[in-house]
Design an enzyme around this catalytic site. Structure first.
Site, mmCIF file in Angstrom:
data_model
loop_
_atom_site.group_PDB
_atom_site.id
_atom_site.type_symbol
_atom_site.label_atom_id
_atom_site.label_comp_id
_atom_site.label_asym_id
_atom_site.label_seq_id
_atom_site.Cartn_x
_atom_site.Cartn_y
_atom_site.Cartn_z
ATOM 1 C CG ASP A 15 4.395 -1.026 3.316
ATOM 2 O OD1 ASP A 15 4.022 -0.297 4.255
ATOM 3 O OD2 ASP A 15 5.592 -1.210 3.038
ATOM 4 C CD GLU A 180 4.533 6.732 4.575
ATOM 5 O OE1 GLU A 180 5.510 6.415 3.872
ATOM 6 O OE2 GLU A 180 4.552 6.684 5.819
#
Length: 515
Positions: A15, A180
Site C-alpha cells: 500500500d 478502495e
C-alpha cells in the site's frame, strides 16, 4: 539505459504512498498489527531506499492492542502542503462480519523526521483516507466507504482536522469491484482519481478516473485499468495495484504500487511489496511508458537524478547500540521495559510476557522476510525455571500461524528444546522435545531457494550444528493460507506465563537474504 529493478521495497511493504519534496522522495507503507505504526522510506534516485524511523513510534500515539491479525494500520497516506507533512492512517479494530470498525486519524509535522503531532480523529466511515492539498489552498479528505460502496470527498481544516461542509460521494467505481485506496491529484485542469480495484489478490489493479471538479462527476479512463498483472507468468510480479503518483524534479512521472512475488506454488511468503512503473501522458490520461497494462519487473530509471546507494539494514546486528534500528517490529505495542540493550552491553534482553497467540502483550522482536531464500542465526542465553517459560527463535506470520524453536524445561526441571507449529491457531509439536545442557545455545533457520521449506538447527557455541525436526513447509506463513496481508517474519522471542518476569538475552541476530 539504467533501470530500476522491482520490487524497490522487498518483503512486506504494501500500500505505498509516494511523495517528493525537493530532491527527496518518501514512501509510507502499511504495517497492520506490527509496531511501530507505518514504515517510512527515503530515496534520492527512486532505486535505493533507506528506512527511516516511523512517524508513529511513541507510546500513546496509537493503540493496536487487541486488533485482529492483519487489522491495525492500513494504507497510510503521506502528503506535503509546502509547509507541513501530513500522515493519515486507518486503525482497523475489527474486520469480520458485516461491519469493519475503521478509525481514521491525521498527524502532521514540519519535518519528515518529526516530531509528529498526536493523531487527531477524523471519521470511521471507511478505510484508506488520503488528503488533497489543492492549488487554491483548500484541503480535502478522500476516503472509501466501508463495504466498497464508493469514494467520498469532504473539505477539511488542515490545522485542526475538522471536517467542513457536505460529505459527497463522487465515484462508485469502474465496475471491476472492491473500490478502495482512493487518491486525488490536481494536474493541469483535471482532477485525477486513482483507486485500487479487483481486491488485493491476483486480480488487483489500478483504476483511473477524472473530472474538472473535485466533487465530480468522475469519468473512468477509456480502456481502464491503467495497471494489472499477467497471472499466467509467475516470473512477473503479481497482485499489482494500489497506485500512488509522483513527478520528478525533471518532469518525469512514476507510479509506486503494491505487488507480490509468489513462489511456484503461488504462496506469497514475502507478503505484498512495493514496485515502481514509469508513466507517460496520452490524450490527458496516464499510461504505462512500456505500453499495455502489465506491470514490469524492471523500469527505466529517471534521467539526470544522482545515483545514491543508501545503506541497507545490516545483515548482522550485534546489539551494541542502545536502541533497535529501524526495520525491527513488535506485535501491536512497544515493548517498553521488556526490551533492553544496555543492562548487558552487547546483548538484547527480552523479558517474557504473554504467549505468541496473544493479541495484546507479546515479547517478540522480528524482521520481515525479504527474499525467499534466507538464513537466520542467533545466540541465546536463557534459563527457564518452569514449563510456563520459553524463549527462542520464531518464524512467524501472525499470532495464529508460526513456527517456534524454543528452550523451556520439563516438569522435572530438565532444559529441553521444543519445535512448535501453529496452523490457524492449532498448536502441535513438530518433534519430540530434545534435552539440552544448561547455558548458551545457538539457533539457525534456513529456507530452500524457493522458500517452500524451512529447516531449524541448534548447537552449543562453536559446536556442530544439529538439525531439529524435519524440514517444515512454509505454506502456513503465506498470505493465501493465513488470509492476511503481512508476509513472514523471523525474530527472537520470550514468554513467561508464570508472571515471574524471566528474561532471555540474545547476543546477535544475523539475517541473510539470497537475492
Amino acid at each position: 539505459m539504467k533501470t530500476i529493478q522491482n520490487p524497490i521495497l522487498r518483503g512486506f511493504c504494501p500500500d505505498p504512498c509516494m511523495i517528493r519534496t525537493g530532491d527527496d522522495y518518501y514512501i509510507a507503507t502499511s504495517t497492520f498489527e506490527w509496531w511501530p505504526c507505518v514504515n517510512l522510506y527515503h530515496s534520492k534516485d527512486l532505486a535505493h531506499w533507506e528506512q527511516l524511523p516511523s512517524p508513529l513510534r511513541e507510546p500513546g500515539q496509537m493503540d493496536l492492542r487487541g486488533d485482529p491479525n492483519s487489522g491495525g494500520i492500513w494504507a497510510p497516506d503521506l502528503s506535503w502542503d509546502g509547509q507541513y507533512y501530513y500522515l493519515l492512517v486507518t486503525n482497523v479494530t475489527t474486520k469480520k462480519g458485516r461491519w469493519y470498525n475503521t478509525h481514521n486519524y491525521m498527524s502532521r509535522a514540519a519535518s519528515i523526521t518529526g516530531p509528529w503531532s498526536q493523531p487527531v480523529y477524523l471519521n470511521s466511515i471507511g478505510f484508506d483516507p488520503s488528503l488533497l492539498h489543492d492549488t487554491d489552498g483548500k484541503c480535502y479528505l478522500v476516503n472509501m466507504i466501508n463495504g466498497f460502496k464508493g469514494v467520498l470527498v469532504q473539505q477539511m481544516d488542515p490545522e485542526t482536522g475538522a471536517l467542513l461542509g457536505e460529505r459527497r460521494k463522487v465515484y462508485s467505481g469502474s465496475g471491476i469491484g472492491c473500490t478502495e485506496g482512493p487518491r486525488i491529484y490536481h494536474i493541469g485542469s483535471w482532477y485525477y482519481l486513482v483507486v485500487a480495484e479487483g481486491g488485493t489478490g491476483y486480480s488487483h489493479c489500478v483504476t483511473i478516473a477524472r473530472s474538472d471538479n473535485v466533487f465530480g462527476p468522475y469519468e473512468t479512463m477509456p480502456d481502464n485499468p491503467l495497471l494489472t498483472s499477467d497471472q499466467n507468468d509467475l516470473t512477473a510480479i503479481q497482485k499489482c495495484g494500489h497506485g500512488s503518483f509522483v513527478e520528478t524534479q525533471n518532469g518525469e512521472w512514476y507510479m509506486a504500487h503494491l505487488c507480490s512475488r509468489p513462489n511456484s506454488a503461488r504462496g506469497s511468503l514475502l507478503g505484498r511489496e512495493t514496485a515502481l512503473q514509469k508513466i507517460t501522458w496520452q490524450d490527458g490520461w496516464p499510461r504505462l511508458a512500456c505500453g499495455g497494462k502489465i506491470a514490469q519487473n524492471a523500469v527505466p530509471a529517471p534521467k539526470d537524478l544522482p545515483e545514491v546507494e543508501l545503506p541497507a539494514m545490516a545483515e548482522q546486528d550485534d546489539f551494541d547500540v542502545p536502541a533497535l534500528a529501524p526495520g525491527y517490529a513488535t506485535p501491536r505495542t512497544p515493548l517498553g521495559d521488556c526490551v533492553n540493550l544496555t543492562v548487558r552491553p552487547g546483548w538484547l534482553r527480552l523479558t517474557g510476557q504473554e504467549s505468541m497467540n496473544s493479541l495484546h502483550h507479546v515479547t517478540l522482536v522480528a524482521r520481515r522476510q525479504q527474499e525467499h531464500e534466507m538464513q537466520a542465526e542467533t545466540r541465546m542465553d536463557f534459563t527457564p525455571v518452569c514449563p510456563e517459560q520459553m524463549a527462542g527463535f520464531t518464524y512467524c506470520y501472525d499470532s495464529m500461524n508460526f513456527y517456534l524453536l524454543g528452550k523451556t524445561c520439563a516438569e522435572d526441571g530438565t532444559p529441553v528444546l521444543e519445535l512448535l507449529k501453529s496452523d490457524t491457531g492449532v498448536v502441535e509439536d513438530v518433534c519430540d522435545p530434545v534435552p539440552v545442557p544448561d547455558g548458551t545455545l545457538d539457533f539457525k533457520l534456513t529456507t530452500t531457494p524457493d522458500g517452500g521449506m524451512a529447516q531449524f538447527y541448534y548447537r552449543q557455541p562453536q559446536g556442530e550444528w544439529q538439525s531439529i525436526g524435519p524440514a517444515c513447509p512454509t505454506d502456513i506463513l503465506t498470505d493465501e493460507h493465513c488470509r492476511g496481508f503481512t508476509g513472514a517474519h523471523v525474530g527472537v522471542y520470550a514468554h513467561d506465563m508464570a508472571g515471574l518476569h524471566n528474561h532471555a538475552d540474545f547476543d546477535y541476530l544475523n539475517v541473510h537474504f539470497e537475492r
